[in-house]
Design an enzyme around this catalytic site. Structure first.
Site, PDB file in Angstrom:
ATOM      1  N   PRO A 122      -3.249  -5.846  -5.852  1.00 31.51           N
ATOM      2  CA  PRO A 122      -2.781  -4.722  -5.057  1.00 31.51           C
ATOM      3  C   PRO A 122      -3.196  -4.893  -3.599  1.00 31.51           C
ATOM      4  O   PRO A 122      -4.092  -5.679  -3.290  1.00 31.51           O
ATOM      5  CB  PRO A 122      -3.481  -3.525  -5.694  1.00 31.51           C
ATOM      6  CG  PRO A 122      -4.734  -4.079  -6.279  1.00 31.51           C
ATOM      7  CD  PRO A 122      -4.407  -5.483  -6.699  1.00 31.51           C
ATOM      8  N   TRP A 124       0.813  -1.217   0.000  1.00 31.94           N
ATOM      9  CA  TRP A 124       0.000   0.000   0.000  1.00 31.94           C
ATOM     10  C   TRP A 124       0.853   1.277   0.000  1.00 31.94           C
ATOM     11  O   TRP A 124       0.342   2.348  -0.274  1.00 31.94           O
ATOM     12  CB  TRP A 124      -0.901   0.027   1.235  1.00 31.94           C
ATOM     13  CG  TRP A 124      -0.168  -0.296   2.504  1.00 31.94           C
ATOM     14  CD1 TRP A 124      -0.123  -1.506   3.143  1.00 31.94           C
ATOM     15  CD2 TRP A 124       0.683   0.579   3.269  1.00 31.94           C
ATOM     16  NE1 TRP A 124       0.688  -1.432   4.250  1.00 31.94           N
ATOM     17  CE2 TRP A 124       1.196  -0.163   4.353  1.00 31.94           C
ATOM     18  CE3 TRP A 124       1.046   1.928   3.143  1.00 31.94           C
ATOM     19  CZ2 TRP A 124       2.050   0.374   5.316  1.00 31.94           C
ATOM     20  CZ3 TRP A 124       1.917   2.475   4.088  1.00 31.94           C
ATOM     21  CH2 TRP A 124       2.393   1.694   5.156  1.00 31.94           C
ATOM     22  N   GLU A 181      10.962  -8.163  -2.935  1.00 36.22           N
ATOM     23  CA  GLU A 181      11.415  -6.861  -2.408  1.00 36.22           C
ATOM     24  C   GLU A 181      10.795  -6.749  -1.024  1.00 36.22           C
ATOM     25  O   GLU A 181       9.605  -6.472  -0.901  1.00 36.22           O
ATOM     26  CB  GLU A 181      10.931  -5.739  -3.309  1.00 36.22           C
ATOM     27  CG  GLU A 181      11.648  -5.645  -4.631  1.00 36.22           C
ATOM     28  CD  GLU A 181      13.109  -5.262  -4.465  1.00 36.22           C
ATOM     29  OE1 GLU A 181      13.864  -5.412  -5.424  1.00 36.22           O
ATOM     30  OE2 GLU A 181      13.487  -4.817  -3.364  1.00 36.22           O
ATOM     31  N   CYS A 238      10.345   1.138   2.789  1.00 34.70           N
ATOM     32  CA  CYS A 238      11.262   0.068   3.210  1.00 34.70           C
ATOM     33  C   CYS A 238      12.695   0.549   3.214  1.00 34.70           C
ATOM     34  O   CYS A 238      13.587  -0.148   3.677  1.00 34.70           O
ATOM     35  CB  CYS A 238      11.130  -1.105   2.262  1.00 34.70           C
ATOM     36  SG  CYS A 238      11.416  -0.565   0.593  1.00 34.70           S
TER      37      CYS A 238
END
Ligand SMILES: NC(=O)C1=CN([C@@H]2O[C@H](COP(=O)(O)OP(=O)(O)OC[C@H]3O[C@@H](n4cnc5c(N)ncnc54)[C@H](O)[C@@H]3O)[C@@H](O)[C@H]2O)C=CC1
Ligand SMILES: O=C(O)[C@H](O)CS(=O)(=O)O
Length: 490
Positions: free
Chosen positions: A188, A163, A263, A297
């Protein structure tokens, strides 16, 4: 903000799609089920979207397999042309896409505009890379042998995305997949499906063949993930999100030995040496820690400052962070929007309580923002140590812990003391130090005298438990190709 309100802000209201894009059609769930998409700034429901399950995902996979064969048979130039058109349409709709993104995710509009350009950049980049999928010839190992190597698309790819960057994390996968000649299914995050659906509207307008791409909206992420993992037509899974979910998907994909790109989470160290430009380091720390309200991240999760400059840096950082404006992402001048959820805010509070219980001192912020909801004050603590929870776990919020260190060896050991290895940063001016530290940090990405490293032209990805593979750059297309060796006897 309700759907009708959001639509009234859009130049092209047709971009606010509330059906899923399945096998080339805009449809609801088989059983009519829907789930709400809400605005994190005020908790209001924007709209309902279909809550799909495995049956719908299976149909999308079947349609993708059929469409992929014709797509792979097109020339690279033809595929590049469609991608370039998609890029042009995304950039022309940048403001509308940014409004939709801010409404469902909360980040300030200025950051959303930046994400749209960043996300579209992957489509532009891989439209070009489509034409450079070269093979090779190899001198034969025997007089009558002619050896060649060609590279072909993997086939049907399944993508599961987070998100926090609901536009760019999709194009970072869809663009290389389509450029390589693959088909792609996108699931998504349930928090932010509208950005994905808006991009599907534009992809359809750009001429993407029917069925080649689907956007499967669902709150049943585990079910969709299982369909992607167990359906043999899917040959690759590409995921961006937490390491915990990455592990689940890797285990599920193992049964059919599916290609995986991961990822995952991070825990970035941000190191300020005593020879750093402190003002530049403060600017870099703010950009790195507070971008997307700390919900990336690659955000600094631990800020290490050498003893000699610790107090000066802490004071400068507190003064600068104190000027950041917390507010609704739609309002001009907002620097920090809401966190995505109550759980996200509670994680920040848990890390903060743990740190202060172990001796850390709050020098700025430290509590939920007066706006209430998921808003939280940008917070700085001093006296951080490796024993505190944020030294191990990713905070994913506006909490900046300052650790003190004495020597280069000490800080490299502390920075590397984590299961993660995505992004790292340091500020220093001595060239010998720069080379030694950049080489000693166990991370896929090292920012030197900068807090911002994200670009479509460079390989993005982590080592250790931050992931597998690289996205973006000339390397980013490799994971969507299979290498075939042809040995011919003449
Ligand atoms: N390395 C990177 O580029 C990025 C890493 N992240 C990491 O992800 C986390 C924050 O993002 P979130 O969306 O909360 O992560 P998350 O891992 O909870 O969710 C990511 C996606 O996975 C789906 N998902 C969750 N459980 C699943 C399951 N069992 N099977 C299949 N799909 C499942 C979710 O619906 C969402 O679409 C943080 O840890 C952050 O560091 C987030 C963005 C980028
Ligand atoms: O999801 C994320 O955190 C992104 O990978 C960060 S970036 O690509 O925008 O740096």
């Amino acid at each position: 903000m309700l759907a009708r309100d959001l639509k009234s802000l859009l130049k092209d209201p047709g971009l606010l799609a509330t059906d899923a894009f399945l096998a080339g059609d805009w449809v609801g769930a088989d059983d009519g089920a829907t789930f709400a998409v809400t605005n994190p700034a005020n908790g209001e429901t924007i709209c309902q979207v279909p809550d799909m399950g495995r049956a719908e995902a299976a149909r999308a996979i079947e349609a993708a397999a059929a469409a992929q064969k014709d797509w792979a048979a097109k020339t690279a130039k033809e595929r590049a042309g469609v991608l370039r058109k998609w890029y042009d349409l995304m950039m022309a709709a940048q403001e509308d896409l940014a409004l939709i993104l801010t409404a469902e995710m909360g980040k300030p509009l200025a950051e959303s505009r930046g994400e749209i350009a960043y996300g579209a950049g992957f489509v532009e980049w891989f439209a070009e890379e489509a034409k450079r999928i070269y093979g090779e010839t190899i001198p034969g190992h025997q007089p009558d042998k002619r050896l060649t190597v060609i590279r072909q698309p993997v086939g049907v790819v399944a993508a599961i995305t987070p998100w926090n960057f609901p536009n760019a994390m999709i194009t970072r996968k869809a663009a290389p997949a389509l450029a390589a000649g693959c088909a792609i299914l996108i699931k998504p995050a349930a928090e932010t499906p509208l950005s994905a659906l808006a991009m599907a509207v534009l992809a359809e307008r750009a001429g993407l063949p029917k069925g080649l791409m689907s956007v499967i909206t669902s709150s049943k992420s585990s079910d969709i993930g299982k369909e992607f993992s167990e359906n043999p037509v899917v040959r690759k899974i590409t995921f961006t999100g937490s390491t915990e979910v990455g592990r689940i998907l890797l285990r599920q994909a193992a049964d059919q030995v599916k290609k995986c790109s991961m990822e995952l989470g991070g825990n970035a160290p941000f190191i300020v040496f005593d020879d750093a430009d402190l003002d530049a380091a403060v600017k870099g720390a703010i950009a790195c820690k507070f971008r997307n309200n700390g919900q990336t991240c690659v955000c600094a999760n631990r800020i290490y400052v050498q003893s000699g400059v610790y107090d000066a840096f802490a004071a400068k950082l507190a003064e600068a962070v104190g000027k950041l404006k917390v507010g609704d992402g739609m309002d001009d001048g907002t620097d920090l929007g809401p966190l995505i959820s109550d759980a996200a805010r509670e994680k920040v509070e848990t890390h903060l309580a743990d740190a202060t219980a172990k001796g850390a001192k709050v020098i700025l912020g430290g509590k939920p923002h007066q706006r209430g909801g998921t808003f939280f004050e940008p917070t700085i603590v001093t006296g951080a140590t490796q024993e505190m929870q944020f030294a191990t776990d990713e905070t994913f919020g506006p909490l900046a812990p300052l650790f003190r260190f004495e020597t280069e060896d000490d800080v490299i050991a502390m920075a590397n003391d984590t299961i993660f290895g995505l992004a790292s940063y340091f500020f220093a001016r001595d060239l010998s130090r720069v080379y030694k530290v950049a080489e000693a940090l166990e991370y896929g990405i090292v920012g030197v005298n900068t807090g911002l490293i994200s670009t479509e032209v460079a390989p993005f990805g982590g080592v250790k438990q931050s992931g597998l593979g690289r996205e973006g750059s000339r390397h980013g297309i490799e994971d969507y190709l299979e290498m075939k060796y042809i040995c011919m006897s003449v």
